[in-house]
Design an enzyme around this catalytic site. Structure first.
Site, mmCIF file in Angstrom:
data_model
loop_
_atom_site.group_PDB
_atom_site.id
_atom_site.type_symbol
_atom_site.label_atom_id
_atom_site.label_comp_id
_atom_site.label_asym_id
_atom_site.label_seq_id
_atom_site.Cartn_x
_atom_site.Cartn_y
_atom_site.Cartn_z
ATOM 1 N N GLY A 1 -16.434 -9.752 3.437
ATOM 2 C CA GLY A 1 -17.362 -9.127 4.383
ATOM 3 C C GLY A 1 -18.516 -8.469 3.647
ATOM 4 N NE ARG B 1 -22.662 -7.376 10.324
ATOM 5 C CZ ARG B 1 -22.739 -7.672 11.616
ATOM 6 N NH1 ARG B 1 -23.705 -8.464 12.035
ATOM 7 N NH2 ARG B 1 -21.882 -7.199 12.486
ATOM 8 C CG ASP C 1 -12.289 -17.950 8.232
ATOM 9 O OD1 ASP C 1 -11.882 -16.770 8.395
ATOM 10 O OD2 ASP C 1 -12.313 -18.785 9.145
ATOM 11 C CB VAL C 2 -10.469 -12.975 5.418
ATOM 12 C CG1 VAL C 2 -11.510 -12.587 4.394
ATOM 13 C CG2 VAL C 2 -10.801 -12.428 6.808
ATOM 14 C CB SER D 1 -10.640 2.213 10.906
ATOM 15 O OG SER D 1 -11.338 2.879 11.924
ATOM 16 C CE1 TYR E 1 -11.991 -2.350 13.789
ATOM 17 C CE2 TYR E 1 -11.578 -0.022 14.179
ATOM 18 C CZ TYR E 1 -12.193 -1.021 13.458
ATOM 19 O OH TYR E 1 -13.003 -0.699 12.393
ATOM 20 C CB ALA F 1 -2.512 -2.851 16.766
ATOM 21 C CE LYS G 1 -10.239 -2.132 10.612
ATOM 22 N NZ LYS G 1 -10.674 -2.780 9.358
ATOM 23 C CB ILE H 1 -19.941 3.868 8.776
ATOM 24 C CG1 ILE H 1 -18.673 4.605 8.301
ATOM 25 C CG2 ILE H 1 -20.930 3.664 7.632
ATOM 26 C CD1 ILE H 1 -18.868 6.028 7.836
HETATM 27 P P1 NAI Z 1 -19.979 -5.417 9.957
HETATM 28 O O1 NAI Z 1 -19.664 -6.044 11.260
HETATM 29 O O2 NAI Z 1 -21.340 -4.842 9.739
HETATM 30 O O3 NAI Z 1 -19.688 -6.450 8.750
HETATM 31 C C1 NAI Z 1 -18.485 -7.165 8.712
HETATM 32 C C2 NAI Z 1 -18.639 -8.344 7.775
HETATM 33 O O4 NAI Z 1 -17.409 -9.072 7.782
HETATM 34 C C3 NAI Z 1 -19.742 -9.328 8.206
HETATM 35 O O5 NAI Z 1 -20.549 -9.674 7.099
HETATM 36 C C4 NAI Z 1 -18.965 -10.526 8.727
HETATM 37 O O6 NAI Z 1 -19.642 -11.761 8.586
HETATM 38 C C5 NAI Z 1 -17.705 -10.451 7.867
HETATM 39 N N1 NAI Z 1 -16.587 -11.193 8.458
HETATM 40 C C6 NAI Z 1 -16.172 -11.186 9.754
HETATM 41 N N2 NAI Z 1 -15.166 -12.053 9.939
HETATM 42 C C7 NAI Z 1 -14.919 -12.615 8.719
HETATM 43 C C8 NAI Z 1 -14.004 -13.590 8.261
HETATM 44 N N3 NAI Z 1 -13.139 -14.188 9.095
HETATM 45 N N4 NAI Z 1 -14.019 -13.929 6.950
HETATM 46 C C9 NAI Z 1 -14.903 -13.354 6.106
HETATM 47 N N5 NAI Z 1 -15.809 -12.435 6.485
HETATM 48 C C10 NAI Z 1 -15.819 -12.070 7.781
HETATM 49 O O7 NAI Z 1 -18.844 -4.297 9.737
HETATM 50 P P2 NAI Z 1 -18.901 -2.877 8.989
HETATM 51 O O8 NAI Z 1 -19.290 -1.848 9.970
HETATM 52 O O9 NAI Z 1 -19.640 -2.998 7.726
HETATM 53 O O10 NAI Z 1 -17.342 -2.649 8.689
HETATM 54 C C11 NAI Z 1 -16.733 -3.100 7.486
HETATM 55 C C12 NAI Z 1 -15.263 -2.745 7.525
HETATM 56 O O11 NAI Z 1 -15.123 -1.335 7.692
HETATM 57 C C13 NAI Z 1 -14.501 -3.395 8.682
HETATM 58 O O12 NAI Z 1 -13.192 -3.741 8.270
HETATM 59 C C14 NAI Z 1 -14.466 -2.294 9.718
HETATM 60 O O13 NAI Z 1 -13.389 -2.457 10.604
HETATM 61 C C15 NAI Z 1 -14.332 -1.073 8.847
HETATM 62 N N6 NAI Z 1 -14.790 0.149 9.488
HETATM 63 C C16 NAI Z 1 -16.087 0.282 9.931
HETATM 64 C C17 NAI Z 1 -16.502 1.452 10.558
HETATM 65 C C18 NAI Z 1 -17.890 1.669 11.068
HETATM 66 O O14 NAI Z 1 -18.140 2.695 11.712
HETATM 67 N N7 NAI Z 1 -18.850 0.791 10.817
HETATM 68 C C19 NAI Z 1 -15.562 2.574 10.755
HETATM 69 C C20 NAI Z 1 -14.244 2.326 10.234
HETATM 70 C C21 NAI Z 1 -13.885 1.156 9.640
#
Ligand code: NAI
Length: 263
Positions: A16, A19, A66-67, A146, A159, A161, A163, A192
């Site tokens: 991921g 972005r 693809d994870v 999270s 979500y 479950a 996390k 965030i």
């Molecule tokens: P985001 O949606 O901005 O980025 C997620 C990235 O994961 C994207 O680049 C997407 O293409 C990639 N992705 C999605 N499915 C995928 C797959 N099957 N294989 C490979 N890559 C894949 O998310 P963000 O906000 O940067 O969050 C990152 C992590 O932090 C996530 O696990 C999220 O649950 C966690 N998180 C985020 C919070 C927030 O407030 N933004 C709060 C708490 C946890």
């Protein structure tokens, strides 16, 4: 490089990484001297991150991964090693958020959430963890949990479950891999400022008929520091957990929430 050399010579893979928080982790790791593999399904954005890291002077590769698909993860791990060398640090960060009340949740939303956020972390931790253990030089496995991995809440059933699940996985792996010098920890961010939080706000606004500003203020209310976190503020915790400074830390969940849990 503008960092402190905390990760000099390390090879790090970030899922991921195209972005949001993952991208910030890639950038901070590169600043600290690491070679960084950006792993994602978003090839265009992922390659842009790789190019920017290279332009800053870092070694970097983009690997489509693809994870949710174990063979894709295994092939990706091989490709990372071929490009940059054996991996010292895995950041299993890829995640998705589907909001719905549990009673209204379609099967697909539940399954997709668990596929990416729980099975995806398992696939990556297993592939990279095996390689770290076989190599015999230790390593770090860092997992995106999270605040929803600590307390559940309305609309967050699937979500939460997933996390909560990765915390159990991390604790189990931390015990199993301690003898191999592989430390396994979770990071639990609060709210965030990424595209994911914007999605949360707009979906909640649409579902409840309120304005996005009202929903944003409601989400800000329980944060003692009164603002959403920046991706780089989470990335700095991932730097610490990957560095020698955290050499006696394993099986933990580190909360980065600007004081949300305490209010
Ligand atoms: P985001 O949606 O901005 O980025 C997620 C990235 O994961 C994207 O680049 C997407 O293409 C990639 N992705 C999605 N499915 C995928 C797959 N099957 N294989 C490979 N890559 C894949 O998310 P963000 O906000 O940067 O969050 C990152 C992590 O932090 C996530 O696990 C999220 O649950 C966690 N998180 C985020 C919070 C927030 O407030 N933004 C709060 C708490 C946890």
């Amino acid at each position: 490089m503008s960092g402190h050399g905390l990760l000099n010579g390390r090879v790090c893979a970030v899922t991921g990484g195209a972005r949001g928080i993952g991208r910030a982790v890639c950038e901070r790791y590169a600043e600290e001297g690491a070679a960084v593999a950006v792993c994602d399904i978003n090839d265009d954005e992922g390659m842009r991150v790789r190019d920017a890291l290279r332009a800053s002077g870092a070694r970097s590769a983009y690997v489509h991964m693809d994870v949710t698909d174990a063979p894709s993860v295994e092939a990706g791990a091989t490709a990372v090693e071929a490009a940059l060398g054996s991996v010292d640090v895995l950041v299993a960060n890829a995640g998705i958020l589907k909001q719905d009340r549990v009673l209204d949740m379609p099967d697909e939303a539940w399954q997709q959430t668990l596929d990416v956020n729980l099975t995806g972390v398992f696939n990556c931790a297993r592939s990279f963890g095996r390689r770290m253990a076989e190599r015999g030089k230790g390593g770090r496995i860092l997992i995106a949990s999270s605040m929803a991995g600590i307390v559940g809440g309305a609309f967050y059933g699937a979500y939460a479950a997933s996390k909560f699940g990765v915390i159990g996985l991390a604790q189990s792996m931390a015990v199993e891999l301690a003898g191999d010098g592989v430390l396994v920890n979770c990071v639990c961010p609060g709210a965030i400022q990424t595209e994911m939080i914007e999605q949360v706000i707009h979906e909640q606004a649409a579902a409840t008929g309120r304005t996005a500003d009202d929903v944003r203020n409601e989400n800000l209310a329980p944060i003692a520091m009164g603002r959403f976190g920046e991706p780089t503020e989470v990335a700095d915790i991932y730097v610490w957990l990957a560095s020698d400074l955290a050499r006696y830390v394993t099986g933990q969940r580190v909360v980065v929430d600007g004081g949300m849990l305490i209010t």
